[in-house]
Design a protein around this motif. Sequence first.
Motif, short mmCIF file in Angstrom:
data_model
loop_
_atom_site.label_atom_id
_atom_site.label_comp_id
_atom_site.label_asym_id
_atom_site.label_seq_id
_atom_site.Cartn_x
_atom_site.Cartn_y
_atom_site.Cartn_z
N VAL A 209 0.84 -1.20 0.00
CA VAL A 209 0.00 0.00 0.00
C VAL A 209 0.88 1.25 0.00
N LEU A 210 1.94 1.24 0.79
CA LEU A 210 2.84 2.39 0.82
C LEU A 210 3.48 2.61 -0.55
N THR A 211 3.86 1.55 -1.20
CA THR A 211 4.47 1.68 -2.54
C THR A 211 3.47 2.26 -3.53
N LEU A 212 2.22 1.79 -3.46
CA LEU A 212 1.20 2.29 -4.38
C LEU A 212 0.91 3.76 -4.13
N VAL A 213 0.81 4.15 -2.85
CA VAL A 213 0.58 5.56 -2.53
C VAL A 213 1.73 6.41 -3.03
N ARG A 214 2.96 5.92 -2.85
CA ARG A 214 4.12 6.68 -3.33
C ARG A 214 4.07 6.86 -4.84
N ARG A 215 3.63 5.85 -5.56
CA ARG A 215 3.53 5.97 -7.01
C ARG A 215 2.46 6.98 -7.41
N TYR A 216 1.38 7.03 -6.66
CA TYR A 216 0.37 8.05 -6.96
C TYR A 216 0.91 9.45 -6.71
N LEU A 217 1.69 9.61 -5.65
CA LEU A 217 2.29 10.92 -5.39
C LEU A 217 3.25 11.31 -6.50
N GLY A 218 3.99 10.34 -7.03
CA GLY A 218 5.00 10.64 -8.03
C GLY A 218 4.53 10.60 -9.46
N ALA A 219 3.25 10.23 -9.68
CA ALA A 219 2.73 10.22 -11.05
C ALA A 219 2.86 11.64 -11.63
N GLY A 220 3.29 11.71 -12.85
CA GLY A 220 3.49 13.03 -13.46
C GLY A 220 2.21 13.77 -13.70
N MET A 221 2.36 15.01 -14.17
CA MET A 221 1.20 15.84 -14.52
C MET A 221 1.32 16.25 -15.97
N MET A 222 0.26 16.01 -16.73
CA MET A 222 0.27 16.36 -18.14
C MET A 222 -0.33 17.75 -18.34
N ALA A 223 0.45 18.61 -18.99
CA ALA A 223 0.00 19.96 -19.32
C ALA A 223 0.43 20.27 -20.74
N HIS A 224 -0.53 20.64 -21.58
CA HIS A 224 -0.25 20.98 -22.98
C HIS A 224 0.45 19.83 -23.70
#
Length: 457
Positions: A209-224
């Motif tokens: 669960v900690l690994t999955l949460v960390r991946r959600y935090l680190g997922a990039g953000m798409m802009a333009h």
Amino acid sequence: MSLGGARRQTSRQLELPFPGRGEAPRGKRSDEAPKAANGSGHPGASGLLEAALSSRNLRAALQRVKGNKGSPGIDGMTVGEIAEYLRGNWLRLREELLAGRYQPQPVRRQTIPKSGGGVRELGIPTVLDRFIQQALLQVLQPVLDPTFSEHSHGFRPGRRAHDAVRAAQRYVQEGRRWVVDVDLEKFFDRVNHDVLMERLSRRIADRRVLTLVRRYLGAGMMAHGVVVERHEGTPQGGPLSPLLANVLLDEVDKELEKRGHAFARYADDCNVYVRSKRAGERVMELLRRLYGRLHLRINESKSAVARAIERPFLGFAFWVGPGRVVRRRVAPKALGAMKDRVRRITRRTRGRNLPQICRELRSYLGGWNEYFRLAETPRALAELDEWIRHRLRAFQLKQWKRGRTIYRELVARGLSSHGAAQVAANSRRWWKNSAMGLHRALPNSLFARLGVPALGA
């Protein structure tokens, strides 16, 4: 349906037989997680992920995501398409999640204007990631929530902003007439991932669960069309963000509790109530140190030690009524924002008819009235009611345009010939005319039938 432990030969495993066509349960707030849906109370430290992926919990998560609606993420999938997607892909996704191979997609960047100027940045996850986050939230919240401070009211089951406002009112009534009003600088954009994960690991033992949460935090953000890596922040828009914010800020809450301070917090809005300015300045220095440990910064231009009646809290302000009783009212800034919104909706050049305008007002004022009915100023709300109906009458006169049309319509609605002629003779003076006896031709009951709520009722 069996989302968890499903076998490939089971053809009915993803028929999704949810009651109410996937609508969120009535009476539950969208910013609160329901209690654990696995039927076994708090899941064990090593079985959180299995609990999150249980069939019952997943049904509840999908129902909540569909009920909350929301925009698509970067893949374009809508909430109406998620069930069909899961029917064909859930076995693979579940295996990836349990094996620790699942990788969330980047969030879609979206900005919305703030009432005080500037913009607020949102990160919109894909519908699939919102579904998985919601499933996690439903098992994490029952484990984490009992550990949070009683002074924290934001995004917690059975709590709401009104509780924080009432607590603040009580502190002021008790004689704490000074407030340490702290505004955190871009809180959701500045959360340090390492600090947050260290605090979360103190409470959660399931490494998957900690690994999955960390991946959600680190997922990039798409802009333009470009994906930007993120090394800090929990963008608002995903179900987990408010819970993670409470995990991080609970450390400050506990320190304030330990020192015996009276305070109320809702998400990143925290007010500490003290009896003197000097005490407030000491608390402000303490908060600078506490937030500094979390790598958070106080916005000095928006924070202050001031008299409590001079600083709004969650849209409300306080005033001292007869008998020195502290009362609640709508804060001037919140009232101004509401009137600006009503002006935009009732603008007389929008090309809409009266029923359409009233439908828009019903949608906006219904939520506004539900929140601000806590205000203890019935006369002010009644005057606001009159102002809104005054605007609606002026809008209708503008729609009729010509004096001849105005005269005909008013007479047909019961106004005397003399009264109708007076209004029609000044057909271009919309605002003044809207107060000339039109309450008989366009009564309050008309607007009630069209769905415009009475404020404070």
